[in-house]
Design a protein around this motif. Structure first.
Motif, PDB file in Angstrom:
ATOM      1  N   ALA A 181       0.844  -1.208   0.000  1.00 31.27           N
ATOM      2  CA  ALA A 181       0.000   0.000   0.000  1.00 31.27           C
ATOM      3  C   ALA A 181       0.879   1.259   0.000  1.00 31.27           C
ATOM      4  O   ALA A 181       0.565   2.254  -0.670  1.00 31.27           O
ATOM      5  CB  ALA A 181      -0.930  -0.013   1.216  1.00 31.27           C
ATOM      6  N   ALA A 182       2.001   1.207   0.730  1.00 30.67           N
ATOM      7  CA  ALA A 182       2.908   2.369   0.777  1.00 30.67           C
ATOM      8  C   ALA A 182       3.529   2.609  -0.598  1.00 30.67           C
ATOM      9  O   ALA A 182       3.591   3.747  -1.083  1.00 30.67           O
ATOM     10  CB  ALA A 182       3.990   2.136   1.832  1.00 30.67           C
ATOM     11  N   MET A 183       3.959   1.520  -1.252  1.00 29.69           N
ATOM     12  CA  MET A 183       4.571   1.679  -2.577  1.00 29.69           C
ATOM     13  C   MET A 183       3.555   2.211  -3.578  1.00 29.69           C
ATOM     14  O   MET A 183       3.883   3.042  -4.429  1.00 29.69           O
ATOM     15  CB  MET A 183       5.137   0.343  -3.062  1.00 29.69           C
ATOM     16  CG  MET A 183       6.422  -0.024  -2.354  1.00 29.69           C
ATOM     17  SD  MET A 183       7.377  -1.238  -3.256  1.00 29.69           S
ATOM     18  CE  MET A 183       6.264  -2.599  -3.295  1.00 29.69           C
ATOM     19  N   GLN A 184       2.330   1.730  -3.465  1.00 31.52           N
ATOM     20  CA  GLN A 184       1.282   2.191  -4.389  1.00 31.52           C
ATOM     21  C   GLN A 184       1.027   3.691  -4.191  1.00 31.52           C
ATOM     22  O   GLN A 184       0.906   4.445  -5.162  1.00 31.52           O
ATOM     23  CB  GLN A 184       0.004   1.392  -4.157  1.00 31.52           C
ATOM     24  CG  GLN A 184      -1.040   1.690  -5.214  1.00 31.52           C
ATOM     25  CD  GLN A 184      -2.299   0.860  -5.025  1.00 31.52           C
ATOM     26  OE1 GLN A 184      -2.315  -0.120  -4.262  1.00 31.52           O
ATOM     27  NE2 GLN A 184      -3.352   1.250  -5.709  1.00 31.52           N
ATOM     28  N   ALA A 185       0.977   4.116  -2.928  1.00 36.27           N
ATOM     29  CA  ALA A 185       0.731   5.545  -2.657  1.00 36.27           C
ATOM     30  C   ALA A 185       1.866   6.396  -3.235  1.00 36.27           C
ATOM     31  O   ALA A 185       1.626   7.458  -3.823  1.00 36.27           O
ATOM     32  CB  ALA A 185       0.594   5.772  -1.151  1.00 36.27           C
ATOM     33  N   ALA A 186       3.113   5.925  -3.075  1.00 36.19           N
ATOM     34  CA  ALA A 186       4.254   6.698  -3.604  1.00 36.19           C
ATOM     35  C   ALA A 186       4.242   6.703  -5.127  1.00 36.19           C
ATOM     36  O   ALA A 186       4.542   7.714  -5.773  1.00 36.19           O
ATOM     37  CB  ALA A 186       5.568   6.108  -3.084  1.00 36.19           C
ATOM     38  N   ASP A 187       3.863   5.574  -5.697  1.00 35.99           N
ATOM     39  CA  ASP A 187       3.844   5.422  -7.149  1.00 35.99           C
ATOM     40  C   ASP A 187       2.780   6.319  -7.787  1.00 35.99           C
ATOM     41  O   ASP A 187       2.960   6.817  -8.892  1.00 35.99           O
ATOM     42  CB  ASP A 187       3.559   3.944  -7.454  1.00 35.99           C
ATOM     43  CG  ASP A 187       3.657   3.632  -8.926  1.00 35.99           C
ATOM     44  OD1 ASP A 187       4.777   3.718  -9.446  1.00 35.99           O
ATOM     45  OD2 ASP A 187       2.612   3.330  -9.538  1.00 35.99           O
ATOM     46  N   GLU A 188       1.662   6.513  -7.077  1.00 36.81           N
ATOM     47  CA  GLU A 188       0.519   7.212  -7.680  1.00 36.81           C
ATOM     48  C   GLU A 188       0.442   8.693  -7.316  1.00 36.81           C
ATOM     49  O   GLU A 188      -0.393   9.408  -7.852  1.00 36.81           O
ATOM     50  CB  GLU A 188      -0.785   6.528  -7.249  1.00 36.81           C
ATOM     51  CG  GLU A 188      -0.924   5.142  -7.857  1.00 36.81           C
ATOM     52  CD  GLU A 188      -2.162   4.400  -7.370  1.00 36.81           C
ATOM     53  OE1 GLU A 188      -2.847   4.917  -6.463  1.00 36.81           O
ATOM     54  OE2 GLU A 188      -2.418   3.307  -7.902  1.00 36.81           O
ATOM     55  N   CYS A 189       1.291   9.155  -6.381  1.00 34.61           N
ATOM     56  CA  CYS A 189       1.113  10.537  -5.913  1.00 34.61           C
ATOM     57  C   CYS A 189       1.699  11.547  -6.908  1.00 34.61           C
ATOM     58  O   CYS A 189       2.576  11.220  -7.704  1.00 34.61           O
ATOM     59  CB  CYS A 189       1.741  10.721  -4.534  1.00 34.61           C
ATOM     60  SG  CYS A 189       3.540  10.730  -4.539  1.00 34.61           S
ATOM     61  N   ASP A 190       1.187  12.786  -6.812  1.00 37.92           N
ATOM     62  CA  ASP A 190       1.767  13.886  -7.589  1.00 37.92           C
ATOM     63  C   ASP A 190       2.836  14.613  -6.781  1.00 37.92           C
ATOM     64  O   ASP A 190       3.684  15.291  -7.343  1.00 37.92           O
ATOM     65  CB  ASP A 190       0.671  14.898  -7.965  1.00 37.92           C
ATOM     66  CG  ASP A 190      -0.412  14.261  -8.813  1.00 37.92           C
ATOM     67  OD1 ASP A 190      -0.054  13.530  -9.747  1.00 37.92           O
ATOM     68  OD2 ASP A 190      -1.604  14.466  -8.507  1.00 37.92           O
ATOM     69  N   ALA A 191       2.730  14.506  -5.449  1.00 36.80           N
ATOM     70  CA  ALA A 191       3.742  15.143  -4.593  1.00 36.80           C
ATOM     71  C   ALA A 191       4.038  14.228  -3.410  1.00 36.80           C
ATOM     72  O   ALA A 191       3.123  13.660  -2.821  1.00 36.80           O
ATOM     73  CB  ALA A 191       3.228  16.489  -4.086  1.00 36.80           C
ATOM     74  N   LEU A 192       5.326  14.090  -3.115  1.00 36.06           N
ATOM     75  CA  LEU A 192       5.757  13.310  -1.943  1.00 36.06           C
ATOM     76  C   LEU A 192       6.468  14.249  -0.979  1.00 36.06           C
ATOM     77  O   LEU A 192       7.432  14.911  -1.354  1.00 36.06           O
ATOM     78  CB  LEU A 192       6.720  12.196  -2.364  1.00 36.06           C
ATOM     79  CG  LEU A 192       7.351  11.403  -1.214  1.00 36.06           C
ATOM     80  CD1 LEU A 192       6.330  10.471  -0.549  1.00 36.06           C
ATOM     81  CD2 LEU A 192       8.556  10.577  -1.682  1.00 36.06           C
ATOM     82  N   LEU A 193       5.975  14.306   0.251  1.00 36.66           N
ATOM     83  CA  LEU A 193       6.667  15.069   1.300  1.00 36.66           C
ATOM     84  C   LEU A 193       7.514  14.106   2.114  1.00 36.66           C
ATOM     85  O   LEU A 193       6.990  13.094   2.604  1.00 36.66           O
ATOM     86  CB  LEU A 193       5.643  15.693   2.247  1.00 36.66           C
ATOM     87  CG  LEU A 193       5.264  17.141   1.991  1.00 36.66           C
ATOM     88  CD1 LEU A 193       4.168  17.181   0.959  1.00 36.66           C
ATOM     89  CD2 LEU A 193       4.788  17.782   3.281  1.00 36.66           C
ATOM     90  N   VAL A 194       8.780  14.413   2.278  1.00 34.42           N
ATOM     91  CA  VAL A 194       9.694  13.552   3.048  1.00 34.42           C
ATOM     92  C   VAL A 194      10.035  14.340   4.303  1.00 34.42           C
ATOM     93  O   VAL A 194      10.782  15.315   4.259  1.00 34.42           O
ATOM     94  CB  VAL A 194      10.958  13.242   2.227  1.00 34.42           C
ATOM     95  CG1 VAL A 194      11.833  12.244   2.955  1.00 34.42           C
ATOM     96  CG2 VAL A 194      10.578  12.695   0.853  1.00 34.42           C
TER      97      VAL A 194
END
Ligand code: OAD
Length: 252
Positions: A181-194
């Motif tokens: 689920a985490a990989m899918q969220a990262a794969d599908e997002c337009d912006a990632l906040l680290v």
């Protein structure tokens, strides 16, 4: 005239806010730094020692086999610490972001303190487990025990088997469903906040290149530059309890 650090931060906040306003889905990868201002110690600030213990003694399957009571005492001390702290404005700002994006917002956290949920975040993936949960080595039941003291050899309330902390230790794999689920969220997002992570522990840190590969904007929020900085489009350098609320203010 070069910009002052404050002016640089203002420019970076404006750029980050602009990207976020144009994003349909947002993913966050958080680490210990987001809880630092609540009073939860981070990991890599302490000379390889974790509250006086070597990490391999208290956070590995070998350490557990050698001395489970030591491991329980260590986690009970961490649980007691978390019982005395409260979420900070950085956690609250991420709750505000979830309100804006709804189910298009995923918060992937390496933290085991549970402060994101306590603050009100809902779509949280705790990829390294939770201090509040125990796992039975007999029947496998995972139970939320809150932060009550558990002693140094707690037993399963259902089957009386031995319990262990429901934490991913060094050398152990992540839960498949949660990690997918985490990989899918990262794969599908337009912006990632680290946010507040040194980005040195894998596979968590691999969410950054996963998001980038699909063209997501990467926004780093940290006190300092990290292993993830070279992959970030913009960096907000300062305490997350200050910068995240400023960022969220600019979204409306
Ligand atoms: P670290 O201790 O490695 O990194 C904490 C990061 O937070 C650093 O980059 C700091 O600069 C930053 N930081 C500190 N205070 C901050 C603040 N007020 N605002 C913003 N940033 C701040 O912690 P993690 O990256 O979370 O794994 O560590 C990752 C994993 O390593 C942990 O989940 C844990 C540990 O081994 C497991 O327990 C499996």
């Amino acid at each position: 005239m070069p910009l002052t650090p404050q002016e640089e931060l203002e420019v970076a906040l404006e750029r980050a806010a602009k990207w976020l306003r144009g994003s349909k889905s947002v993913c966050v990868l958080s680490g210990a730094g987001v809880s630092a201002e609540s009073g939860v110690p981070t990991f890599r600030a302490s000379d390889g020692l974790w509250e006086g213990h070597r990490i391999e003694d208290v956070a590995s399957p070998d350490g557990w086999e050698r001395d489970p009571a030591l491991v329980w005492n260590f986690y009970n001390a961490r649980r007691a610490n978390v019982a005395t702290v409260k979420p900070n404005p950085g956690h609250a700002a991420l709750v505000g972001m979830e309100k804006r994006w709804g189910d298009r917002f995923t918060l992937v956290t390496q933290n085991v303190d549970g402060l994101h949920r306590e603050a009100g975040s809902k779509n949280v993936l705790e990829i390294h487990g939770s201090l509040r949960h125990t796992r039975c080595l007999g029947c496998g039941a995972v139970t939320n025990r809150g932060l009550e003291p558990l002693g140094d050899a707690p037993k399963c309330p259902q089957c009386h088997g031995r319990l262990r902390p429901h934490i991913v230790w060094f050398g152990e794999g992540l839960d498949d469903d949660i990690w997918m689920a985490a990989m899918q969220a990262a794969d599908e997002c337009d912006a990632l906040l680290v946010v507040g992570t040194s980005a040195v522990v894998y596979p968590a840190a691999s969410l950054v290149p996963i998001a980038r590969r699909k063209g997501a904007t990467v926004i780093e929020v940290n006190l300092t530059r990290t292993e993830a900085s070279a992959q970030a489009d913009v960096g907000l350098y300062g305490p997350s309890g200050v910068t995240l609320p400023k960022l969220v203010e600019r979204l409306s």
